[in-house]
Design a protein around this motif. Structure first.
Motif, PDB file in Angstrom:
ATOM      1  N   UNK A   1       0.823  -1.210   0.000  1.00 14.93           N
ATOM      2  CA  UNK A   1       0.000   0.000   0.000  1.00 14.93           C
ATOM      3  C   UNK A   1       0.855   1.256   0.000  1.00 14.93           C
ATOM      4  N   UNK A   2       1.832   1.309   0.899  1.00 13.43           N
ATOM      5  CA  UNK A   2       2.674   2.495   0.993  1.00 13.43           C
ATOM      6  C   UNK A   2       3.525   2.668  -0.257  1.00 13.43           C
ATOM      7  N   UNK A   3       4.086   1.562  -0.762  1.00 13.80           N
ATOM      8  CA  UNK A   3       4.951   1.641  -1.942  1.00 13.80           C
ATOM      9  C   UNK A   3       4.179   2.078  -3.181  1.00 13.80           C
ATOM     10  N   UNK A   4       2.991   1.514  -3.390  1.00 12.85           N
ATOM     11  CA  UNK A   4       2.212   1.849  -4.582  1.00 12.85           C
ATOM     12  C   UNK A   4       1.714   3.299  -4.525  1.00 12.85           C
ATOM     13  N   UNK A   5       1.333   3.751  -3.337  1.00 13.21           N
ATOM     14  CA  UNK A   5       0.900   5.139  -3.198  1.00 13.21           C
ATOM     15  C   UNK A   5       2.060   6.095  -3.460  1.00 13.21           C
ATOM     16  N   UNK A   6       3.224   5.747  -2.941  1.00 14.40           N
ATOM     17  CA  UNK A   6       4.416   6.582  -3.156  1.00 14.40           C
ATOM     18  C   UNK A   6       4.778   6.646  -4.638  1.00 14.40           C
ATOM     19  N   UNK A   7       4.741   5.494  -5.313  1.00 19.54           N
ATOM     20  CA  UNK A   7       5.042   5.466  -6.747  1.00 19.54           C
ATOM     21  C   UNK A   7       4.053   6.318  -7.539  1.00 19.54           C
TER      22      UNK A   7
END
Length: 403
Positions: A209-215
Motif C-alpha cells: 500500500x505504501x509503496x504503490x501510493x508513493x510510486x
C-alpha cells in the motif's frame, strides 16, 4: 608476456565464438578496455582485457568457436621488448608447449607473423581483394555460391581459403535454433545447481500500500519514459536488506562462502527470441531510486539487443527474478551457481489485510527466497525476507538510500 584467454562468461558457458577484434597488433590496451566481441549461446558480449599492455599477436580469427580458457591473444607487458616475447613464443613452439590445440590450429600463422619483424601484422577484418591471395578452390566455390570475395575475411596470412568461403556462406543461426541452444545451456546450469546445492525455500506476503501510493505520487508529474518502476523499488529493498544480511550476497567456492565485493544484483531478463539472461545491476545499494531505474531500463534494452559487457554477466552476487508481468502469483527460483541465493517476486494482487484493527483490501506481492543451506539457514533467510518487507513500508527513505 601476458596470455589473454577466453574468460568464462557465466557458469553455463563452455565455449564461445569470436565475432570481432577491436584491437590489432601494436595497439596499447588498458585494463577494462573492450578488446573483442564473443558470441555465447545467450548474447554477443563485449569482452574486456584485465591487463595493461601492448597487443603482440592475435591468436584466434573471427568466426572460430573455442573453449573457455583458450588463449585469444598475446600481450607484451609495459616496457617488455617485442624480441623477448618472440623468443618465448619460439621456445614454446620448439618445446611443443603451445597453450592449447585450438589456439595453435587457429592462430599459428598469427604467431609466426608476430615473430617475423619484417612481416606486417595481419588484420582480422575483411580487407579488399587487392593484395590478397585466393585459392583456386575458394574462388570456384565463391562463384558457385554467388559470394563477393571482397566480403570474405582472409586467414592470418592473407589467403582466402575454401574454409573461409564456406564459413562466410553459413547463414546466421535462426532465432529458434539460438533459443534452443540457450535452453540447453540454461538447463545444464540449473541441473548442476539442483544436483550440487542444498536449496531451502521461504515465502513472505509483502503489503505494498505504501509503496504503490508513493510510486503514484512520484510518477504523477513524470512523462511515460521517466516513470519509476515497481521493479526498481523492489531491487532497492533487496539491496538494502542484503546490507544487514550479507551471507546471501556472494558465492560458494572451494567449500566456503565468499562475500561479494559489492551488491551486484543479477536481473532475470526474458529475451524476445526465447530464453533469458541475468546481467548484473552494479552497486544497487549505492544508487538512489532514479539511478536504479535508469540503469534497469538501460540494462534491459541492451540485454534484448544482445549488447552486454563481460562484467555484467560474470559478477552478479545474487539474482532477483520478477514474474509479476507474466501473471504468476509466486516464483521459487533455482540458484545460479556459484551464487548462494535467488529472490523472486510474483504479481501484485489485491487481498484483504488487517490495517489498524480493520480489514481492508490492499495490494500485496509474494516475495520468495531460495537459498544455499551451506551458506545460511532458514532463520537468517526469514530475517532477510522480513527486512525486504519492512524496507518497502518506508519507500521514501528507501528511495534516497545510498552508501
Amino acid at each position: 608476456m601476458i596470455e589473454f584467454r577466453l574468460p568464462s562468461l557465466g557458469a553455463d558457458m563452455d565455449e564461445g565464438k569470436l565475432l570481432e577484434w577491436l584491437v590489432k597488433p601494436g595497439d596499447a590496451v588498458k585494463k577494462g578496455q573492450v578488446v573483442c566481441v564473443v558470441d555465447t549461446a545467450k548474447a554477443a558480449i563485449d569482452v574486456e582485457c584485465w591487463h595493461d599492455g601492448v597487443v603482440h599477436a592475435l591468436l584466434v580469427e573471427p568466426g572460430v568457436t573455442i573453449p573457455v580458457g583458450t588463449p585469444l591473444a598475446v600481450l607484451r607487458e609495459p616496457g617488455e621488448a617485442a624480441e623477448t616475447v618472440d623468443a618465448l613464443l619460439a621456445q614454446r613452439a620448439t618445446e611443443k608447449l603451445a597453450p592449447s590445440a585450438a589456439a595453435a590450429a587457429t592462430g599459428a600463422a598469427a604467431v609466426a607473423a608476430a615473430a617475423a619483424p619484417a612481416a606486417p601484422p595481419a588484420t582480422t577484418a575483411a580487407a579488399a581483394t587487392t593484395g590478397r591471395r585466393v585459392s583456386p578452390a575458394a574462388r570456384k566455390r565463391a562463384a558457385e555460391l554467388g559470394i563477393d570475395l571482397a566480403r570474405v575475411p582472409a586467414g592470418a596470412d592473407g589467403t582466402v581459403t575454401l574454409d573461409d568461403v564456406e564459413r562466410a556462406a553459413k547463414p546466421a543461426a535462426a532465432p529458434a535454433a539460438r533459443a534452443a541452444e540457450m535452453r540447453r545451456v540454461i538447463a545444464a546450469a540449473m541441473a548442476r545447481s539442483k544436483r550440487e546445492i542444498p536449496h531451502y525455500y521461504l515465502a513472505e506476503d509483502v503489503p505494498l500500500a505504501a509503496a504503490m501510493q508513493w510510486l503514484a505520487q512520484r510518477n504523477a508529474a513524470r512523462s511515460v519514459t521517466e516513470r519509476l518502476l515497481l521493479a526498481s523499488l523492489l531491487l532497492k529493498a533487496v539491496a538494502s536488506a542484503l546490507r544487514r544480511y550479507p551471507e546471501f550476497n556472494g558465492y560458494w567456492r572451494d567449500g566456503a562462502f565468499e562475500r561479494g565485493a559489492g551488491i551486484h544484483i543479477g536481473v532475470a531478463i526474458s529475451l524476445r527470441t526465447g530464453g533469458l539472461v541475468t546481467p548484473a545491476l552494479h552497486d544497487v545499494d549505492r544508487k538512489d531510486i532514479d539511478a536504479v531505474n535508469r540503469a534497469l531500463l538501460d540494462l534491459t534494452q541492451r540485454a534484448r539487443a544482445g549488447s552486454l559487457r563481460l562484467a555484467e554477466l560474470t559478477d552478479a552476487t545474487i539474482t532477483v527474478t520478477n514474474l509479476g508481468d507474466a501473471g504468476v502469483a509466486s516464483v521459487f527460483g533455482v540458484i545460479y551457481p556459484p551464487q548462494v541465493a535467488i529472490v523472486g517476486f510474483g504479481r501484485v494482487v489485491e487481498r484483504p489485510w488487517v490495517v489498524d484493527g480493520r480489514v481492508q483490501p490492499i495490494q500485496v506481492v509474494s516475495a520468495t527466497l531460495a537459498a544455499d543451506h551451506r551458506a545460511s539457514d532458514g532463520h537468517r533467510g526469514g530475517l532477510l525476507l522480513a527486512a525486504i518487507r519492512d524496507r518497502l513500508q518506508q519507500p521514501d527513505e528507501l528511495a534516497k538510500e545510498t552508501a
